[in-house]
Scaffold this active site. Sequence first.
Site, PDB file in Angstrom:
ATOM      1  N   GLY A 115      -4.480  -2.136  31.440  1.00  0.00           N
ATOM      2  CA  GLY A 115      -5.229  -2.472  30.224  1.00  0.00           C
ATOM      3  C   GLY A 115      -6.458  -3.312  30.534  1.00  0.00           C
ATOM      4  N   GLY A 117      -9.316  -2.071  30.995  1.00  0.00           N
ATOM      5  CA  GLY A 117     -10.510  -1.368  30.518  1.00  0.00           C
ATOM      6  C   GLY A 117     -11.091  -0.417  31.543  1.00  0.00           C
ATOM      7  CB  SER A 118      -9.558   1.799  34.111  1.00  0.00           C
ATOM      8  OG  SER A 118      -8.679   2.486  33.271  1.00  0.00           O
ATOM      9  CB  SER A 119     -11.575   4.454  29.712  1.00  0.00           C
ATOM     10  OG  SER A 119     -10.260   4.842  29.878  1.00  0.00           O
ATOM     11  CB  ALA A 121     -14.647  -0.338  34.373  1.00  0.00           C
ATOM     12  CG  ASP A 162     -12.149  -2.701  26.700  1.00  0.00           C
ATOM     13  OD1 ASP A 162     -12.073  -3.683  25.933  1.00  0.00           O
ATOM     14  OD2 ASP A 162     -11.170  -1.992  27.004  1.00  0.00           O
TER      15      ASP A 162
HETATM   16  C1  MEV Z   1      -8.967  -3.662  23.689  1.00  0.00           C
HETATM   17  O1  MEV Z   1      -9.375  -4.253  24.896  1.00  0.00           O
HETATM   18  C2  MEV Z   1      -9.415  -4.501  22.518  1.00  0.00           C
HETATM   19  C3  MEV Z   1      -9.106  -3.914  21.147  1.00  0.00           C
HETATM   20  O2  MEV Z   1      -9.604  -4.842  20.194  1.00  0.00           O
HETATM   21  C4  MEV Z   1      -9.776  -2.564  20.977  1.00  0.00           C
HETATM   22  C5  MEV Z   1     -11.280  -2.639  20.799  1.00  0.00           C
HETATM   23  O3  MEV Z   1     -11.836  -3.712  20.545  1.00  0.00           O
HETATM   24  O4  MEV Z   1     -11.907  -1.566  20.881  1.00  0.00           O
HETATM   25  C6  MEV Z   1      -7.622  -3.754  20.920  1.00  0.00           C
END
Ligand code: MEV
Length: 330
Positions: A115, A117-119, A121, A162
Amino acid sequence: MKKIITVSAPGKLMLFGEHAVVYGKPCIVTAVNQRMFVMAEQTTTNELLFDAKDVGIKNYKKRIDALGKGQIPKAAQFVEIAIKNFFLCHPEFISGSHMLGLKISTTSEFSSTYGFGSSSAVTVCIIKALTELFEIKLSKKDIFDIAYKTVLDIQKIGSGVDIAAAVYGGTLYFVSGGKMIESLNIKPLPLVVGYSGSKADTVTLLNGVKEKAKKYPEIITGIYTDIEKIVILAKKALIKNDLQTVGELMNFNQGYLESLGVSTDRLSNMIYAARNIGAYGAKLSGAGGGDCMIAIADKKHEEKVKQGIEQNGGQIIQIQTHAEGVRREL
Ligand code: MEV
């Protein structure tokens, strides 16, 4: 001589305000020192050739004029649509004799299941790599805009936080869509990060919260407003390096995330263990449903907090906060 470009972008951890940020509230995110790498070169084949062994993509091929069309394997979506969107903004590079093909490969220092944020990045890396290949200058905001469009084209929902972390790096106070991207001048944070061992689909979680908001609009709207208050106080506490207050605000934030239904038993157990052992505070980080939790702890408690997290099924991930944004490596 053939030009091969390598760029990298950092992963991220959400410190405050996840979910509420999708609905116009601010949040705080930090870039971490585990990075995604993209290698890019031009070829003579008029095709995209793509390899990403970390996520099981080998010898993926698509004609440049068919980018975005037909079936796209999930793990290739962000790369393919990012390239398509770059060319939509800069058609001069695919018109006439200019355009040939592209060979792209990716590799990551962090697992796509964390989680981090690889997509996002990878999307940011692709756009940066193309600017370097074609020798054009885009501002950080231009890169953000093309990358954010890519996320929305694929996910239909999301704040772009992200993407902002991958582009700008550091620790950011961010409002959805990049309406505000403010770099916070703060000290490195003593964060302990625990991976819960499972990955949930961000879009599924976002849609779950959206459904809840449809059923209980007055409650969820109130929760988002309270999260906004937490984020505003957290920004001040972070700037003052008041870790006690940062921790207490994390605990408040976690309470609201539990109310939104995005924590899991495993995450909550890890979080409570960290707090009981002496962390200033702890919360999940990101969309929830799995992924990571974070705790903030002083040196005296750090080892014990790590043990508590591990005893509750977590895997400790070593990171440093405030990492540099997207950059050319070679
Ligand atoms: C994900 O890193 C953060 C969320 O708030 C989704 C987003 O902001 O797009 C859950």
